[in-house]
Design an enzyme around this catalytic site. Sequence first.
Site, PDB file in Angstrom:
ATOM      1  N   CYS A  15       0.833  -1.209   0.000  1.00 16.94           N
ATOM      2  CA  CYS A  15       0.000   0.000   0.000  1.00 16.94           C
ATOM      3  C   CYS A  15       0.866   1.256   0.000  1.00 16.94           C
ATOM      4  O   CYS A  15       1.401   1.660   1.032  1.00 16.94           O
ATOM      5  CB  CYS A  15      -0.928  -0.010   1.208  1.00 16.94           C
ATOM      6  N   CYS A  60      -0.399   4.096   2.190  1.00 16.97           N
ATOM      7  CA  CYS A  60      -0.144   3.891   3.621  1.00 16.97           C
ATOM      8  C   CYS A  60       1.331   4.124   3.963  1.00 16.97           C
ATOM      9  O   CYS A  60       1.650   4.752   4.965  1.00 16.97           O
ATOM     10  CB  CYS A  60      -0.475   2.454   4.043  1.00 16.97           C
ATOM     11  N   ASP A  61       2.219   3.579   3.167  1.00 19.17           N
ATOM     12  CA  ASP A  61       3.624   3.489   3.577  1.00 19.17           C
ATOM     13  C   ASP A  61       4.609   4.304   2.734  1.00 19.17           C
ATOM     14  O   ASP A  61       5.778   4.420   3.105  1.00 19.17           O
ATOM     15  CB  ASP A  61       4.064   2.012   3.552  1.00 19.17           C
TER      16      ASP A  61
END
Length: 312
Positions: free
Chosen positions: A136, A139-140
């Site tokens: 992701c 997300c990261d």
Amino acid sequence: MTQEKVNVLIIGSGPAGYTAAIYAARAGLNPVLYQGGQPGGQLTITNDVENYPGYPDGINGPQMMMDFQKQAERFGTSIRNGLVTKVDFSNYPHKAIVDDKHEITANAVIISTGASAKWLNLPSEQRLNGSGVSACAVCDGFFYRGMDVVVVGAGDTACEEASYLSKICNKVYMLVRRDEMRASQIMQKRVLGAKNIEVLWNTETVEVLGEQEVEAVRVKNNQTGEEKDIPAKGFFVAIGHEPNTGIFKGILDMNESGYLITQPGSTKTNIEGVFASGDAQDHIYRQAVTAAGTGCMAALDAERFLAEKELA
Ligand code: NDP
């Protein structure tokens, strides 16, 4: 087979399931939630979550899911370990079997079984998951700003991840296993037009290198057999997701990829009294906050349904 009658059954324990539980419990619907095979869901394999509103300093994924669980329990949700292995929605009230040995009859069912990212299944990829390996970018990606990263895949998701990362990272290598991409033309154009994305065609991953964290990716050209190491700090696998909806096949309407279909603007499925929330019905946004949002919607839809049936 043991038997039990409940009012609201929630299947799944990610942000969608727990949010549905918080709302259903506060509405006095006495929800029972089964956590499934991965209690807490996909966030439990994420490190820091920095984009969930309300956590100005970020929070780690497992902790966040424990907080969600605590909040659902505080209002009286019965949270249980167990996997729903079968459902029968052919007669009302609905039925679900847990771990092949416990039969539950429910007035309303909220599905929040989530989705799972597909992985390459390399041992090094699994070992470094959360330490540079991610599925992701939203997300990261932030953790690799200014650094070099590798993206695997050639569909719309991979193109989207690569484009996203190209705006924050120094350089993005995209590994495409064939000599063409599956992604839509517009997404391909975006990737091919980006100055700092380099597409490596006919290229597969051999191994992710690094002891504690990702240091490089060993790749192989499947035409020439040539191998090389690409130094990179992040390794993003974007080869698709699989909704965890196998037990609903042939029962609930789903698209060709298995995502549950809900009526626009609601969480209603094609079966009365069965509501779907979170990633099991969302292949587009897939964020904790959007999953939580649809979990809330599912509980409100269930409450309205039960009120109409005079069961709430
Ligand atoms: P897809 O199934 O479309 O693509 C998966 C990609 O991963 C393919 O290019 C495939 O390669 C590659 N792949 C699969 N397994 C491996 C492997 N073991 N090694 C290397 N590469 C591999 O999944 P997506 O998640 O990209 O998209 C799913 C659906 O969601 C699609 O319908 C897509 O259009 C949609 N979507 C739409 C978006 C948008 O409109 N903004 C954004 C994201 C998704 P190969 O082609 O060789 O099979």
